[in-house]
Design a protein around this motif. Structure first.
Motif: not given
Lengths: 343, 343, 343
Positions: C8-25
């Motif tokens: 992602r680049f700076f302009e891709d982030y919005k306040i309140g965005d929730v990102i579920s990151h990949a690859v549980p371990r």
């Protein structure tokens, strides 16, 4: 500053002192995998739970030398932080296999002291015991180191040199409970040679070599929680080299000895050993062995074989000392141990 | 001397010979952790027990390539110790996932022989099976190697070249029991692309690169108990370089392929592969893939995708061979495999 | 090409965005062993199941920093792939110990954005939570990074700078359930110094040093599935150097701090931290600490100690910044954390 451990100096040891070394350690599958990643270890009893069960054990134990390194590592902050040299080992006995989930700790007793004639250092003899979570002794050995004095005015202690066996008598070797080599699978073990096929005086060139990298010996030495600066800090020695932990060479040579001694499965006795010359990264370690003795044991199908294991950084195999009686410069290790082998 | 293994030479192989390779190996959590430490492996099914359960498996299996390396490593002392070159693979099938606690061993059958016209070497074809502690075959593959003759006067054997599939038919692929991708979690897997999103002929540059260190490839190769001198002993080759085990490049490239193929979860078939050029430490490995074929399977939500995986040490992606029809010098690996992907 | 993640680049982030990151371990014994192999880690609670039980825990947890690295590593592909710099941490809280067999995943929320005046990049603040397989939050922290813009014409977002504690109030620290230091074994822990023996303002030189190798920092960083190219690919930076993951320095310094802070057992709060200068292989890392604060806790026998942990690549201990107010060039890390210590 006073909170950090600057180690003990020669004048800090008294005969009879008992030192409980710090940081117990639970070992498991991770240590087993790392041992196989760090050394070309192939002895089947330590590689396969199934093979170990067929030999009467509940599962594959931690490599005997890994157990040794864990017990030894704990002693470093109390015994060898200010050591000038690691002089020798004797009467090393593996008394119980270490299994995944066991927690090891170490206790040492000062059993010998001798100040050097220069008054600047002395030799300290300790008997170290490794214990598991049930307080069973799993390993017992003596080592002696030369340690610097900090206070040169401290009086010399009365000289006490312990009376040590140069070779552990075979009847004192402890065979792991249940060990039975009567159904030993020589094909899966990798070689057909049984105890009866080896002759006293026979020498074996193990052929293979491993070139050592800094990252590898540091990963190994840290795994055993051995904290001696000289192994890790390239700014510590004037020459900028990191001295490789002697035990790393022991494990490397023992693993290389699989090729010719695949059936010398378990180490049960350490009669003695000398780190003949220091080892540094970039050297290629090779190994050769000599059969020093053989004996029967009371366990079914189990013979004992006494081996000299020599690690070198080059040169011809089977050359140990020069005409001056000193180790040749390429000899890194001269170890004398008892192993168990199918008869 | 006679006690060490000097390996087999071309004249030592006979059609129909069955070789039980030595040193069974119990694998577990340690091998899993090391696989993640040595390769940038991120496929979720091999990273998370929870993810694997959601896909119908009892827990996360050992990486398919780790299983391959363990089975392959055992064959080295009997098959490739005197090999001049590893020429190819075919008909590789993963038949059962390997789980923590499983003990693997390997058995090979000689299925092809062809002496070279120079009379100094020949090609040996073996079919190798990896078996677990229940004697279930977990992996089955053919490889062929060029092996030196020791006795140049030994007569040439009758030439037998096995009839091998260049591509495993999709109906012969074995889907792990219980595998079900209907509830596949694409967010946790890392990419939204499903089987239907890939087109035959599509190429993917996996972008990332890893510069290889001596310590890393040696740690990996030892972990698989692969003992070939050329990987470990810097004094073995005249140029002082340690040749990197080809399987290390396979695993590195496969792990790098996560970026673009995160959902190509399980490897079930190895159609073929060439180690196009040798790899040495200091090189930076990158990877690209090409979709060669696609097929449906009988398992719920599970598609098969046939991929070419190419590892390079530089150069532009998607360039494989020069005008002379030979691999470009920067191509390290050209692998052809079947993977399973959510539909 | 579109199938690979270019971050992602700076302009891709919005306040309140929730990102579920990949690859549980799923983590286990292998990760524990590797942590001990990669860092000179000796804190007894993380080394011995027996010691942990004597402190009221069910067994030895994964090192707190290992848990941090796993949670952090998952955020890299979504947060810092195009980061210019990792600017800071705040409000890091360890909420539950991680045990062998736990499966971790990470979720981040964008809580702050500020475009830089040059219009080419901006600062992104995320609050990241690490969750286990029961969806319990095990770790919660804020970090902010400077991220490049891809589309320089993208409008600047409204500036939101989160209101963050510079220090976590002691009453917000979460003590692991059951923790009890009343029967703490100082001998086995390695040092006699208890909470009451440390004074605010006291500084401790941890004495030991470790010279860093490429193989080691890459093995560690991969183990946490951190995929940032700059750590692995020697062709990525113009100078051909691989930047060492900042977390590697945190773990190295924390492990070195055992010598003087052996009883600062558990990390429960991360108040802040700066990677003052980049670190490359070949440097020798040393560490010193300063006691910043002390507080009692509600748990039996458990005190909290706030520590500054500084890693350096040389120079005199206790020197942090120059007359210009900037970090001295040899300072690698300036970390501010809360640990738990026996009273």
């Amino acid at each position: 500053m006073a909170k950090t451990n600057s180690g003990r100096f020669f004048e800090d040891y008294k005969i009879g002192d008992v030192i409980s070394h710090a940081v117990p350690r639970t070992v498991g599958e991770g240590e087993r995998a790392l041992y196989h990643a760090l050394y070309p270890a192939r002895h089947a009893l330590y590689s396969s739970d199934e093979f170990a069960r067929d030999c009467g054990l509940p599962e594959s134990p931690l490599d005997d030398l890994a157990a040794f390194h864990v017990v030894f590592g704990k002693t470093v902050p109390d015994v060898s932080l200010n050591a000038v040299a690691n002089l020798g080992y004797a009467e090393g006995k593996w008394l119980k296999p270490v299994f995944a989930g066991d927690t090891l700790r170490s206790v040492s007793e000062v059993i010998g002291l001798k100040q050097n004639s220069n008054g600047k250092s002395g030799v300290v003899y300790v008997r170290t015991r490794g214990l598991n979570q049930l307080d069973e002794v799993v390993l017992d050995y003596v080592r002696w180191v030369m340690v610097r004095k900090n206070n040169l005015d401290a009086p010399a202690p009365e000289t006490v040199i312990p009376d040590l066996n140069t070779v552990i008598p075979v009847e004192e070797l402890v065979i792991p409970e249940g060990l039975d080599f009567r159904n030993y699978d020589f094909v899966q073990a990798g070689e057909p040679h049984r105890w009866g096929d080896y002759e006293i005086g026979e020498v074996i060139d193990h052929v293979d070599g491993v070139t050592i990298e800094e990252a590898e010996h540091m990963i190994a030495t840290r795994l055993w929680q051995n904290t001696a600066k000289v192994h890790f800090d390239a700014t510590f020695r004037p020459d900028g080299q990191r001295l490789i932990y002697g035990g790393h060479i022991i494990s490397m040579a023992r693993a290389l000895s699989f090729n010719g001694l695949a059936n010398a499965q378990m180490i049960v006795g350490l009669n003695g050993g000398a780190h003949a010359n220091p080892c540094f990264s970039g050297l290629t370690v090779k190994a050769w062995s000599e059969v020093l003795d053989k004996a029967e044991t009371s366990a079914p199908g189990v013979g004992a074989i006494r081996l000299r294991l020599v690690a070198t950084s080059g040169g011809e195999p089977f050359a140990l000392k020069g005409e001056d009686g000193k180790y040749k410069p390429e000899v890194l290790l001269d170890l004398d141990y008892w192993a168990l082998m199918p008869m």
